[in-house]
Design a protein around this motif. Sequence first.
Motif, PDB file in Angstrom:
ATOM      1  N   GLU A 306     -88.181 -17.930  11.799  1.00 51.23           N
ATOM      2  CA  GLU A 306     -89.114 -17.971  13.113  1.00 51.23           C
ATOM      3  C   GLU A 306     -89.237 -16.393  13.477  1.00 51.23           C
ATOM      4  OE1 GLU A 306     -90.618 -19.175  15.622  1.00 51.23           O
ATOM      5  OE2 GLU A 306     -89.840 -21.135  15.607  1.00 51.23           O
ATOM      6  N   ASP A 307     -89.796 -16.282  14.383  1.00 58.35           N
ATOM      7  CA  ASP A 307     -90.232 -14.972  14.797  1.00 58.35           C
ATOM      8  C   ASP A 307     -88.788 -13.877  15.122  1.00 58.35           C
ATOM      9  OD1 ASP A 307     -92.689 -15.038  15.136  1.00 58.35           O
ATOM     10  OD2 ASP A 307     -92.793 -15.345  17.103  1.00 58.35           O
ATOM     11  N   HIS A 308     -87.907 -14.634  15.438  1.00 65.66           N
ATOM     12  CA  HIS A 308     -86.655 -13.838  15.731  1.00 65.66           C
ATOM     13  C   HIS A 308     -85.519 -14.140  14.550  1.00 65.66           C
ATOM     14  CE1 HIS A 308     -82.578 -12.330  17.225  1.00 65.66           C
ATOM     15  NE2 HIS A 308     -83.381 -11.612  18.097  1.00 65.66           N
ATOM     16  N   PRO A 309     -84.981 -13.173  14.045  1.00 71.78           N
ATOM     17  CA  PRO A 309     -84.204 -13.274  12.729  1.00 71.78           C
ATOM     18  C   PRO A 309     -83.163 -14.235  13.065  1.00 71.78           C
ATOM     19  CG  PRO A 309     -84.030 -11.115  13.468  1.00 71.78           C
ATOM     20  CD  PRO A 309     -85.272 -11.884  14.306  1.00 71.78           C
ATOM     21  N   SER A 310     -82.644 -14.694  14.114  1.00 73.93           N
ATOM     22  CA  SER A 310     -81.341 -15.434  14.078  1.00 73.93           C
ATOM     23  C   SER A 310     -81.981 -16.899  14.165  1.00 73.93           C
ATOM     24  CB  SER A 310     -80.729 -15.213  15.717  1.00 73.93           C
ATOM     25  OG  SER A 310     -81.727 -15.812  16.659  1.00 73.93           O
ATOM     26  N   VAL A 311     -83.109 -17.270  14.128  1.00 71.84           N
ATOM     27  CA  VAL A 311     -83.613 -18.589  14.275  1.00 71.84           C
ATOM     28  C   VAL A 311     -84.177 -19.194  13.023  1.00 71.84           C
ATOM     29  CG1 VAL A 311     -84.906 -20.201  15.420  1.00 71.84           C
ATOM     30  CG2 VAL A 311     -84.128 -18.067  16.579  1.00 71.84           C
ATOM     31  N   VAL A 312     -83.910 -20.575  12.594  1.00 67.62           N
ATOM     32  CA  VAL A 312     -84.825 -21.018  11.735  1.00 67.62           C
ATOM     33  C   VAL A 312     -85.528 -22.285  12.202  1.00 67.62           C
ATOM     34  CG1 VAL A 312     -83.646 -20.152   9.533  1.00 67.62           C
ATOM     35  CG2 VAL A 312     -82.782 -22.446  10.803  1.00 67.62           C
ATOM     36  N   LEU A 313     -86.745 -22.616  11.579  1.00 70.60           N
ATOM     37  CA  LEU A 313     -87.232 -24.002  11.859  1.00 70.60           C
ATOM     38  C   LEU A 313     -86.951 -24.881  10.906  1.00 70.60           C
ATOM     39  CD1 LEU A 313     -89.153 -25.115  14.277  1.00 70.60           C
ATOM     40  CD2 LEU A 313     -91.063 -24.107  12.919  1.00 70.60           C
ATOM     41  N   LEU A 314     -86.349 -26.193  11.105  1.00 65.53           N
ATOM     42  CA  LEU A 314     -86.188 -26.782   9.921  1.00 65.53           C
ATOM     43  C   LEU A 314     -87.128 -28.172   9.905  1.00 65.53           C
ATOM     44  CD1 LEU A 314     -83.604 -26.738   8.217  1.00 65.53           C
ATOM     45  CD2 LEU A 314     -82.652 -28.397   9.505  1.00 65.53           C
ATOM     46  N   GLN A 315     -87.629 -28.765   8.786  1.00 66.44           N
ATOM     47  CA  GLN A 315     -88.432 -29.882   8.642  1.00 66.44           C
ATOM     48  C   GLN A 315     -87.743 -30.996   8.167  1.00 66.44           C
ATOM     49  OE1 GLN A 315     -91.667 -29.428   5.814  1.00 66.44           O
ATOM     50  NE2 GLN A 315     -93.260 -30.006   7.623  1.00 66.44           N
ATOM     51  N   LEU A 316     -87.722 -32.132   8.885  1.00 68.60           N
ATOM     52  CA  LEU A 316     -87.145 -33.169   8.570  1.00 68.60           C
ATOM     53  C   LEU A 316     -87.805 -34.285   8.364  1.00 68.60           C
ATOM     54  CD1 LEU A 316     -84.694 -32.245  11.520  1.00 68.60           C
ATOM     55  CD2 LEU A 316     -83.404 -32.418   9.370  1.00 68.60           C
ATOM     56  N   ARG A 317     -87.108 -35.439   7.419  1.00 64.87           N
ATOM     57  CA  ARG A 317     -88.049 -36.748   7.313  1.00 64.87           C
ATOM     58  C   ARG A 317     -87.329 -37.700   7.802  1.00 64.87           C
ATOM     59  NH1 ARG A 317     -92.477 -38.639   5.591  1.00 64.87           N
ATOM     60  NH2 ARG A 317     -93.554 -36.693   5.985  1.00 64.87           N
ATOM     61  N   VAL A 318     -87.955 -38.531   8.637  1.00 67.82           N
ATOM     62  CA  VAL A 318     -87.040 -39.600   9.413  1.00 67.82           C
ATOM     63  C   VAL A 318     -88.057 -40.852   9.267  1.00 67.82           C
ATOM     64  CG1 VAL A 318     -86.237 -40.714  11.503  1.00 67.82           C
ATOM     65  CG2 VAL A 318     -86.043 -38.319  11.160  1.00 67.82           C
ATOM     66  N   GLY A 319     -87.526 -41.625   8.100  1.00 66.41           N
ATOM     67  CA  GLY A 319     -88.654 -42.650   7.550  1.00 66.41           C
ATOM     68  C   GLY A 319     -90.052 -41.996   7.221  1.00 66.41           C
ATOM     69  N   THR A 322     -92.336 -37.082  10.436  1.00 66.18           N
ATOM     70  CA  THR A 322     -91.726 -35.673  10.215  1.00 66.18           C
ATOM     71  C   THR A 322     -91.337 -35.305  11.500  1.00 66.18           C
ATOM     72  OG1 THR A 322     -93.240 -35.274   8.342  1.00 66.18           O
ATOM     73  CG2 THR A 322     -92.038 -33.355   9.096  1.00 66.18           C
ATOM     74  N   LEU A 323     -90.093 -34.643  11.790  1.00 69.58           N
ATOM     75  CA  LEU A 323     -89.618 -34.072  12.758  1.00 69.58           C
ATOM     76  C   LEU A 323     -89.310 -32.414  12.594  1.00 69.58           C
ATOM     77  CD1 LEU A 323     -87.026 -36.420  14.258  1.00 69.58           C
ATOM     78  CD2 LEU A 323     -89.513 -36.373  14.954  1.00 69.58           C
ATOM     79  N   LEU A 324     -89.445 -31.573  13.877  1.00 74.71           N
ATOM     80  CA  LEU A 324     -88.977 -30.188  13.491  1.00 74.71           C
ATOM     81  C   LEU A 324     -87.757 -30.100  14.269  1.00 74.71           C
ATOM     82  CD1 LEU A 324     -92.499 -28.498  14.043  1.00 74.71           C
ATOM     83  CD2 LEU A 324     -91.358 -29.176  11.678  1.00 74.71           C
ATOM     84  N   ALA A 325     -86.895 -29.207  13.764  1.00 75.11           N
ATOM     85  CA  ALA A 325     -85.830 -28.769  14.612  1.00 75.11           C
ATOM     86  C   ALA A 325     -85.531 -27.298  14.471  1.00 75.11           C
ATOM     87  CB  ALA A 325     -84.466 -29.570  13.779  1.00 75.11           C
ATOM     88  N   ARG A 326     -85.257 -26.800  15.759  1.00 74.58           N
ATOM     89  CA  ARG A 326     -85.017 -25.266  15.677  1.00 74.58           C
ATOM     90  C   ARG A 326     -83.601 -25.001  15.794  1.00 74.58           C
ATOM     91  NH1 ARG A 326     -87.432 -20.570  19.285  1.00 74.58           N
ATOM     92  NH2 ARG A 326     -86.740 -22.138  21.185  1.00 74.58           N
ATOM     93  N   LEU A 327     -82.978 -24.029  15.007  1.00 74.37           N
ATOM     94  CA  LEU A 327     -81.604 -23.917  14.975  1.00 74.37           C
ATOM     95  C   LEU A 327     -81.432 -22.306  14.882  1.00 74.37           C
ATOM     96  CD1 LEU A 327     -79.625 -25.956  12.645  1.00 74.37           C
ATOM     97  CD2 LEU A 327     -82.089 -26.209  12.934  1.00 74.37           C
ATOM     98  N   THR A 328     -79.995 -22.110  15.067  1.00 78.09           N
ATOM     99  CA  THR A 328     -79.748 -20.910  14.622  1.00 78.09           C
ATOM    100  C   THR A 328     -79.593 -20.599  13.213  1.00 78.09           C
ATOM    101  OG1 THR A 328     -77.349 -21.083  14.809  1.00 78.09           O
ATOM    102  CG2 THR A 328     -78.632 -20.162  16.518  1.00 78.09           C
ATOM    103  N   ARG A 329     -79.791 -19.534  12.413  1.00 79.75           N
ATOM    104  CA  ARG A 329     -79.602 -19.416  10.959  1.00 79.75           C
ATOM    105  C   ARG A 329     -78.229 -19.592  10.468  1.00 79.75           C
ATOM    106  NH1 ARG A 329     -82.868 -17.133   7.342  1.00 79.75           N
ATOM    107  NH2 ARG A 329     -84.386 -16.169   9.024  1.00 79.75           N
TER     108      ARG A 329
END
Lengths: 354, 224
Positions: A306-319, A322-329
């Motif tokens: 993501e813009d800030h180096p501490s953050v990642v964007l995760l792409q997940l499959r639920v059935g 597709t969902l997105l999740a944002r969490l710290t690296r």
Amino acid sequence: MSIAAQFRLGYPGFALDVDLDLPGRGVTAVFGQSGCGKTTLLRCIAGLERSAGRLSINGDTWQDAGAFVATHRRPLGYVFQDARLFAHLDVAGNLDYGRRRAGPGPAADRAAIVDLLGLGPLLDRLPERLSGGEQQRVAIARALLTAPRLLLLDEPLAALDLARKQEILPYLERLRDELDIPVIYVSHAAEEVARLADHLVVMDGGRAVAQGPLAETLARIDLPIRLGEDAGAVFAATVAERDAEWHLARVEFDGGELWVRDSGVPVGRRVRVRILARDVSIANSRHDDVSIMNLLPATVVAHAGEDHPSVVLLQLRVGGTTLLARLTRRSAQRLDLAPGREVWVQIKAVALIG
Amino acid sequence: MLTPSDLAAIWLTLKLATVTTVLLLLIGTPIAWWLARTRSWWKGPVGAVVALPIVLPPTVIGFYLLLVMGPDGVVGRFTEWAGIGLLPFTFWGLVVASVFYSMPFVVQPIQNAFEAIGERPLEAAATLRAAPLDAFFSVAVPLAKPGFITATILGFAHTVGEFGVVLMIGGNIPEKTRVVSVQIYDHVEALEYTQAHWLAGGMLAFSFLVLLALYTLNPTGRRK
């Protein structure tokens, strides 16, 4: 049935270079930051701006190497950001201005459109006596009354405050459901796009960096423009049950079910669900001792910075969704969230949008 | 009281101002439209020529118009060839001179009004199927109405008040070129001060009423 648009236009400090193939029905949102060229693209489609290129709308050629159909000969409706009502005509006069000039073909149903946009009580007012939201509703009706074969909306809500936006959005949703012509909707507001669009074009620096169906395109994490707080997934669901005791509703989607706040939508109705990436957290096992209601098994597909180096964007499959999740690296590394990993997603908030 | 020759001068003045104003609205509107919208290099020079009568002494305009419309001038040769004869010292010569002399007072208010309207309402009209000429008459002209009112009043009043150009081009021919301002001059020369007062006072009242109408009926601020 499709819209093929190819434009190339250069100003000092700005160049538009797009090649779009859009569906011939439904709402296509053109999304991007200010200055990315989305309004210029709309003006090119309307013929208000002359650029090199080609344009055909459901089989009619409006522009190619040898021809340029003047704006007033294009069967389109254009809603400007600033409404641009004619100050010397009352609301009825504004509505009839385009209607009288629309030429042969099936005329628009004036009474139905006046009713659709709630303009009945305003007909004899002058534009200067209307609120911003009312002006914009008149502008939309005025465009529709020309019986257009393509409707262009240039950030119709951008100049309005939040209350006025909430006043107009339901009208736009009704429009989306009742119109059978293609609509191109330019916006820089992710929420409007999530609510209204079926198809999405993402623009950046005068170029279309992504285009495709809304859910698919919003769930991409490889785009050069970052939505930040607005990143999230949008998908369709059906209301399956309403729980009177807890005022909750259960919606089913391709991948499972979710409990959401009951907003009065009847059972069986198709709804649009939006889950922001910041409202999704990840666990490696199922936890039932948390307050979060919506827990779903998922598979990690990919992740991106993501813009800030501490953050990642995760792409997940639920059935099939597709969902997105944002969490710290750091969390991503601690939980070892590599592609293919089976996890549980904990969804803190779900919004039903239209 | 007013003598028959005073009345003839008043009638001639009103006729001259009316004809001039109508002609100026017809000629000046396209010029104002072009000046308001062009990005051409010619905008500067054309705008300057239109504005010249504001700064030039009327005798200078009259002198050159006299030469151009005279027997050796370009326009004079053309009018003689066309069988109209020479324009100086005729009513129509005065009309031509007045059109030049009052041009900026008609063109500039209309031009300002068109510039204030800008491109936006016209783009909206185009998206509502109005061809350019249609959009001009159905959107630009109604929106520029205050400019047209100002232009009409100023053009008319300025033509009524002209003197130097009339003397140079028209001379002082009763019922043909002797307008009120010249008639006043004649009265004063002949020491007929009472007669001069009637006409001069009338002009003063007329001018005041015209400007009063302009400022009250057509305020430049926001419409109430």
